[in-house]
Write a protein that holds these residues in place. Structure first.
Motif, PDB file in Angstrom:
ATOM      1  N   GLN A  19       0.921  -1.200  -0.040  1.00 45.07           N
ATOM      2  CA  GLN A  19       0.027  -0.037  -0.065  1.00 45.07           C
ATOM      3  C   GLN A  19       1.052   1.328  -0.070  1.00 45.07           C
ATOM      4  O   GLN A  19       0.762   2.242  -0.760  1.00 45.07           O
TER       5      GLN A  19
ATOM      6  N   VAL B 235       1.305   4.415  -2.785  1.00 46.68           N
ATOM      7  CA  VAL B 235       1.182   5.747  -2.435  1.00 46.68           C
ATOM      8  C   VAL B 235       2.286   6.676  -2.965  1.00 46.68           C
ATOM      9  O   VAL B 235       2.427   7.587  -3.838  1.00 46.68           O
ATOM     10  N   ASP B 236       3.579   5.924  -2.719  1.00 42.85           N
ATOM     11  CA  ASP B 236       4.683   6.206  -3.183  1.00 42.85           C
ATOM     12  C   ASP B 236       4.934   6.602  -4.685  1.00 42.85           C
ATOM     13  O   ASP B 236       5.471   7.705  -5.283  1.00 42.85           O
ATOM     14  N   ASN B 237       4.242   5.661  -5.475  1.00 44.00           N
ATOM     15  CA  ASN B 237       4.579   5.549  -7.064  1.00 44.00           C
ATOM     16  C   ASN B 237       3.128   6.292  -7.777  1.00 44.00           C
ATOM     17  O   ASN B 237       3.120   6.130  -8.983  1.00 44.00           O
ATOM     18  N   ASP B 238       2.450   6.851  -6.900  1.00 44.27           N
ATOM     19  CA  ASP B 238       1.127   7.507  -7.265  1.00 44.27           C
ATOM     20  C   ASP B 238       0.426   6.625  -8.190  1.00 44.27           C
ATOM     21  O   ASP B 238       0.134   6.952  -9.393  1.00 44.27           O
TER      22      ASP B 238
ATOM     23  N   GLN C 269      -2.634   5.666  -7.958  1.00 46.98           N
ATOM     24  CA  GLN C 269      -4.101   5.859  -7.665  1.00 46.98           C
ATOM     25  C   GLN C 269      -4.384   7.382  -8.202  1.00 46.98           C
ATOM     26  O   GLN C 269      -3.532   8.237  -7.954  1.00 46.98           O
TER      27      GLN C 269
ATOM     28  N   VAL D 227       1.331   2.415 -14.779  1.00 48.89           N
ATOM     29  CA  VAL D 227       2.900   2.884 -14.819  1.00 48.89           C
ATOM     30  C   VAL D 227       3.006   2.511 -13.263  1.00 48.89           C
ATOM     31  O   VAL D 227       4.223   2.125 -12.897  1.00 48.89           O
TER      32      VAL D 227
ATOM     33  N   VAL E  53       1.192   1.437 -10.912  1.00 49.41           N
ATOM     34  CA  VAL E  53       1.110   0.163 -10.161  1.00 49.41           C
ATOM     35  C   VAL E  53       2.135  -0.746 -10.489  1.00 49.41           C
ATOM     36  O   VAL E  53       2.447  -1.415  -9.537  1.00 49.41           O
ATOM     37  N   ALA E  54       2.592  -0.618 -11.634  1.00 47.18           N
ATOM     38  CA  ALA E  54       3.913  -1.704 -12.041  1.00 47.18           C
ATOM     39  C   ALA E  54       4.994  -1.410 -11.070  1.00 47.18           C
ATOM     40  O   ALA E  54       5.709  -2.207 -10.643  1.00 47.18           O
TER      41      ALA E  54
ATOM     42  N   GLY F 205      10.227   3.563  -9.530  1.00 47.40           N
ATOM     43  CA  GLY F 205      10.693   4.650 -10.318  1.00 47.40           C
ATOM     44  C   GLY F 205       9.803   5.869 -10.365  1.00 47.40           C
ATOM     45  O   GLY F 205      10.487   6.900 -10.705  1.00 47.40           O
ATOM     46  N   ARG F 206       8.586   5.802  -9.407  1.00 50.21           N
ATOM     47  CA  ARG F 206       7.774   7.262  -9.292  1.00 50.21           C
ATOM     48  C   ARG F 206       7.819   7.543  -8.180  1.00 50.21           C
ATOM     49  O   ARG F 206       7.158   8.587  -7.770  1.00 50.21           O
ATOM     50  N   ALA F 207       8.573   7.093  -7.123  1.00 51.96           N
ATOM     51  CA  ALA F 207       8.780   7.308  -5.776  1.00 51.96           C
ATOM     52  C   ALA F 207       9.537   8.774  -5.762  1.00 51.96           C
ATOM     53  O   ALA F 207       9.762   9.303  -6.675  1.00 51.96           O
ATOM     54  N   ASN F 208       9.352   9.167  -4.457  1.00 49.37           N
ATOM     55  CA  ASN F 208       9.866  10.873  -4.320  1.00 49.37           C
ATOM     56  C   ASN F 208      11.203  10.986  -4.804  1.00 49.37           C
ATOM     57  O   ASN F 208      11.916   9.964  -4.241  1.00 49.37           O
TER      58      ASN F 208
END
Lengths: 721, 212
Positions: free
Chosen positions: B141, B145-148, B150, B193, B195-196, B208-211
């Motif tokens: 979960q 959140v980290d990888n946006d 949602q 993207v 979710v993966a 890769g989408r984390a802060n």
């Protein structure tokens, strides 16, 4: 009055950072409550009997057996749907039933007997000649001298292109819970328009707007289709009243959601283009037609982005017996973009030009943003390795897998809408911002908190954001047309600057300073020229005594010179797709998809990027999968479910690259510009052109399904490349 | 479209599609064949017919037994949402196409819209509400959140549960496996993207989408 502006880029503590959305923890844990999750004490459930015919006259309605069923609390023939009324599309609601649970309401629908007299219908518009008197041609528009320009053109091409009706397919279907207390109505809607719904519910129910309350925390998708209470929302309020004011929950079944709750109009066109041998486009002519249901469909902005100096434009609206259109993310732009760039790309192929060079050659036709497009094209080309991978139309590689590149570019407005923010600074230092807006999942809450935090020199976590209530919070516009983030951020910035002005007046004496010498930075109120003279935030706010400081800030919808540059309108953006087409199966596979997108000043880079990624995926959906299919004979939808109304899955999208245009001071200085629409516009053009580049022949109609790819290949003369 | 990884658990009645029981069979030739087999199975099991009135049902949800009194035609999804106010699982397509109602039953991800509550008795049912412990998000979960991962968030609880079941089975997946194994959940806002990346981050790979 403060000078309203964004801080210089070098001085921003919060703006432009990558910050996770504040409501994501609620969404990932299932705690987030949507309207469809609301359960009020004593709640009843509504279901609607829907007309099975595309065009019919209601002869008689017998609801008596349904009324007698145990558990049924109210039955009502919908407004203007009584005997003698005309139904204009299949699945339109005719009778509403309220019962103790959904299953009882469904059972009751089976007991209702409606007799119809079927009337002639038209549900498909692709064949304009077959539309008869349903076709309503508009006046021709002429610019320059198209006849002369076509005579003088060295190369002329002509082609037919099209894109069908698609639907919004919100995962949370349209609906709401309504609840009466006397003549006061509380609505828990799934909406893009919290503040606007107050009056929209009051008016048809003939109650004062002051009697209506709107409550919404989260909305499960809207995409342009959720601005009004909907006929079924108003019917539900009537039904609730009839059931003694008890709460009534109504959410559309999936078939109705797909076919009566909003569609994007189709667009078909025969396009003729003239150019010089060097690639310069000189002449444009088109005859387009479209439908968005009973009112037809308007002309998309053709030709798109590029203004061809000599043009003739004809458009015909076709009225069909299908669910009516609603705004669909960037209304009419995706259609215009695909049609225009398909024709232009065919011209480039005819000229044996690399399409990138062809667009660069004509870029001055893009007007004021021509140079921005030029730079964005070059950036996107670098990211997708255009010059390395591009080949003339038709992949010469042996075998059945053919690879190709395509591109498109787009534009959108995106100025912030009218919005008011009410910012409260409490004496204990806590801060809240109230706005009657909604967060569609784009991160509106987080953006508001970031702007307030930046303005007050506080951490983002120190700002409490309250949205989704009307009329409790100040009025803010509906979330459409990429106007929300500009609107709420400009309003919040103004409220913050206004609040600081008042706070500084209270704090200045304690620092032996003039209010104008103070700033709020890093959790302190300090002298700008002598930061050592400061008060920590809480000590500063304690100077308010016992009364919280409540200050408003307003953003106006129209620009004025006094506004400063908090928000602006007009963006560009370029997308390039790399696809592989299997010429034996006709399946198109996304390899790589690149977007370069400007949007003025970026508040939250992470969520901005998510808007672009989401738009691109939505673009893959409508380029490869989505299409409303109507049965000519019965006039009913054939794919009113999610097996056959197809969306892309996680395995269908390939690798994505998003480049936000953030390092351009000129664009940053324009302020905030909305981002929801622009990146959803060009995927059809980029993917469609990549398919043509791969297989050597144009697939003229989206979505580029296996059947259409194989049909185009057959027309070309089989599988050989 | 990728192959779906969701499997309905074997059912006592061998009738897993309530759509058939409701007489609303899908307009698919394969669906009709399945329906005929189900009819035979239902006939065989005629002695076990219960309902159509309300009947006591016990469901073990997130480790706790819950007693309900519901009609046999109530789906697991509707029982969770309407009777137990566990509204994380969403009703979207209501016929096994989109995955928004995904829960885990006996260790497998299941579309709760297409399983009757009475079929789920005696099985271990895990819902998104049981994933975070004492208010602390499960690493998966947190990775969402980290990888946006949602936007509107309506597909998110189902996606989280599908990813949980996927990771339990494939603790060290490649991106190709993620793309194949999670094809049974659809998102309209376009969060794939994220979710993966969230699944890979949870597996200890990246995110890769984390802060930044």
């Amino acid at each position: 009055m403060p000078k309203y502006e964004w801080p210089e880029k070098s001085k921003r503590a919060v703006l432009g950072r990558r910050i996770s959305k504040s409501d994501s923890p609620d969404k990932v844990s299932g705690r987030a409550k949507y309207a469809s999750d609301v359960k009020r004490p004593g709640q009843l459930y509504a279901k609607f009997l829907r007309c099975p015919h595309a065009h019919a006259k209601v002869v008689s309605i017998d609801v008596s057996a349904a009324e007698r069923m145990p558990g049924v609390k109210a039955v009502k023939i919908c407004e203007k749907k009584g005997p003698g009324s005309e139904i204009l599309w299949a699945l339109d609601e005719v009778v509403g039933v309220v019962a103790v649970d959904e299953r009882t309401a469904e059972d009751a629908l089976q007991k209702i007997v409606v007799k119809y007299e079927k009337l002639p219908h038209l549900v498909n518009e692709q064949d304009l000649a077959g539309a008869g008197d349903r076709a309503k041609p508009a006046a021709e528009q002429v610019t320059g001298d198209p006849d002369k320009a076509f005579q003088e053109a060295e190369v002329v091409i002509e082609g037919d292109y099209g894109i069908p009706v698609i639907t919004h397919c919100c995962l949370e279907s349209h609906g709401q819970v309504v609840e009466w207390e006397g003549d006061n109505l509380t609505v828990y809607p799934s909406t893009q328009n919290v503040s606007g719904l107050v009056g929209q519910f009051a008016q048809p129910l003939k109650i004062p707007a002051s009697n209506v309350k709107i409550r919404m925390d989260h909305v499960g998708g809207g995409f342009g289709s959720k601005f009004s209470p909907d006929s079924w929302g108003v019917e539900s309020a009537h039904l609730s009243k009839q059931a003694g004011g008890k709460p009534v929950k109504t959410f559309l079944e999936r078939d109705a959601e797909l076919f009566v709750a909003g569609v994007r109009p189709s667009h078909f066109a025969r396009i003729k283009l003239g150019a010089k041998k060097d690639g310069t486009v000189t002449a444009w002519e088109h005859h387009s037609w479209s439908t968005g249901g009973p009112t037809g469909g308007g002309m998309a902005p053709l030709p798109y982005v590029l203004s061809v100096p000599n043009s003739r434009k004809k458009h015909t609206a076709v009225a069909t017996n299908t669910g009516p259109q609603r705004a669909w993310r960037a209304p009419n732009h995706p259609q215009a973009c695909w049609l225009t760039f398909a024709a232009l790309d065919d011209m480039a192929a005819k000229l044996n030009m690399d399409s990138l060079d062809f667009y660069l050659k004509n870029i001055q036709l893009a007007g004021e943003r021509a140079d921005l497009y030029r730079r964005e094209l070059l950036k996107a080309a670098e990211l997708i390795e255009w010059k390395k991978k591009w080949h003339p139309r038709g992949d010469p590689a042996p075998g059945h897998l053919k690879r190709g590149l395509g591109l498109g570019f787009h534009t959108w407005g995106g100025r912030g809408h009218a919005s008011e923010a009410r910012l409260t600074i409490n004496p204990d230092g806590s801060v809240s911002v109230d706005i009657g807006t909604q967060d569609l999942g784009v991160g509106t809450r987080t953006v508001i908190a970031m702007v307030a935090a930046e303005t007050l020199g506080l951490p983002v976590s120190a700002i409490k954001v309250n949205i989704g209530r009307a009329p409790d919070y100040p009025v803010s516009g509906g979330s459409g047309g990429s106007t929300t983030v500009g609107g709420v951020s400009a309003a919040t910035r103004r409220a913050g600057q206004n609040a600081l002005e008042e706070l500084f007046a209270k704090v200045a004496p304690a620092l032996s300073a003039q209010p104008s010498e103070l700033e709020a930075v890093g959790g302190k109120v300090q002298m700008r020229d002598n930061p050592a003279k400061n008060l920590p935030w809480r000590q500063a706010t304690a100077r308010l005594g016992v009364t919280p400081l409540v200050v408003s800030g307003k953003n106006a919808a129209a620009a004025s010179a006094a506004d400063g540059k908090l928000t602006d309108q007009g963006v560009g953006g370029v997308q390039m797709a790399d696809v592989t087409v299997d010429i034996e199966t006709g399946i198109v596979k996304m390899n790589k998809f690149v977007a370069v997108q400007d949007c003025g000043l970026i508040i939250n880079e992470k969520t901005a990027e998510s808007q672009v990624l989401g738009s691109m995926i939505m673009g893959v959906c409508y380029s490869l999968f989505e299409e409303r299919v109507m049965d000519e004979v019965t006039g009913r939808p054939l794919n009113a479910n999610m097996e056959f109304y197809k969306l892309a899955g996680i395995g269908d999208i390939g690798d994505f690259v998003v480049h936000m245009w953030k390092d351009d001071p000129e664009q940053d200085a324009r302020g905030v510009i909305g981002l929801g629409e622009p990146p959803v516009i060009a995927p059809g053009a980029a993917i469609g052109n990549a398919v043509a580049n791969a297989i050597g022949v144009r697939v003229p109609q989206a979505p580029f399904t296996p059947a259409r790819v194989l049909a185009a290949l057959e027309k070309k003369g089989g599988l050989s490349s | 479209m990728p192959k779906r990884d969701h499997a309905g658990p074997p059912s006592e009645l061998d009738v897993s599609r309530r759509g058939f029981l409701k007489g609303a069979g899908a307009a698919l030739s394969s669906g009709i064949v399945a329906g005929a087999e189900a009819l035979e199975a239902a006939n065989r099991a005629a002695a076990k017919i219960i309902g159509p009135g309300k009947t006591p049902v016990t469901l073990k949800i997130n480790g706790v037994n819950k007693a309900l009194n519901i009609e046999p035609r109530v789906t697991l999804l509707d029982a969770l949402r309407d009777e137990l106010e566990l509204t994380g699982a969403k009703r979207v397509c209501d016929r096994s196409s989109c995955g928004a109602c995904t829960v885990i039953v006996s260790g497998k991800s299941v579309y709760a819209c297409s399983m009757l509550a009475i079929e789920a008795q005696g099985k271990n049912i895990e819902t998104v509400e049981g994933l975070s412990v004492a208010g602390k998000l499960h690493p998966l979960q947190q990775a969402f959140v980290d990888n946006d991962a949602q936007q509107c968030g309506y597909c998110t609880p189902g996606f989280v549960m599908a990813c949980k079941a996927f990771l339990d089975k494939n603790p060290n997946p490649t991106i190709e496996q993620v793309r194949k194994g999670l094809g049974g959940n659809l998102c309209r806002c376009g969060t794939y993207v994220g979710v993966a990346e969230a699944v890979l981050q949870t597996a200890g790979k990246k995110g890769g989408r984390a802060n930044a």
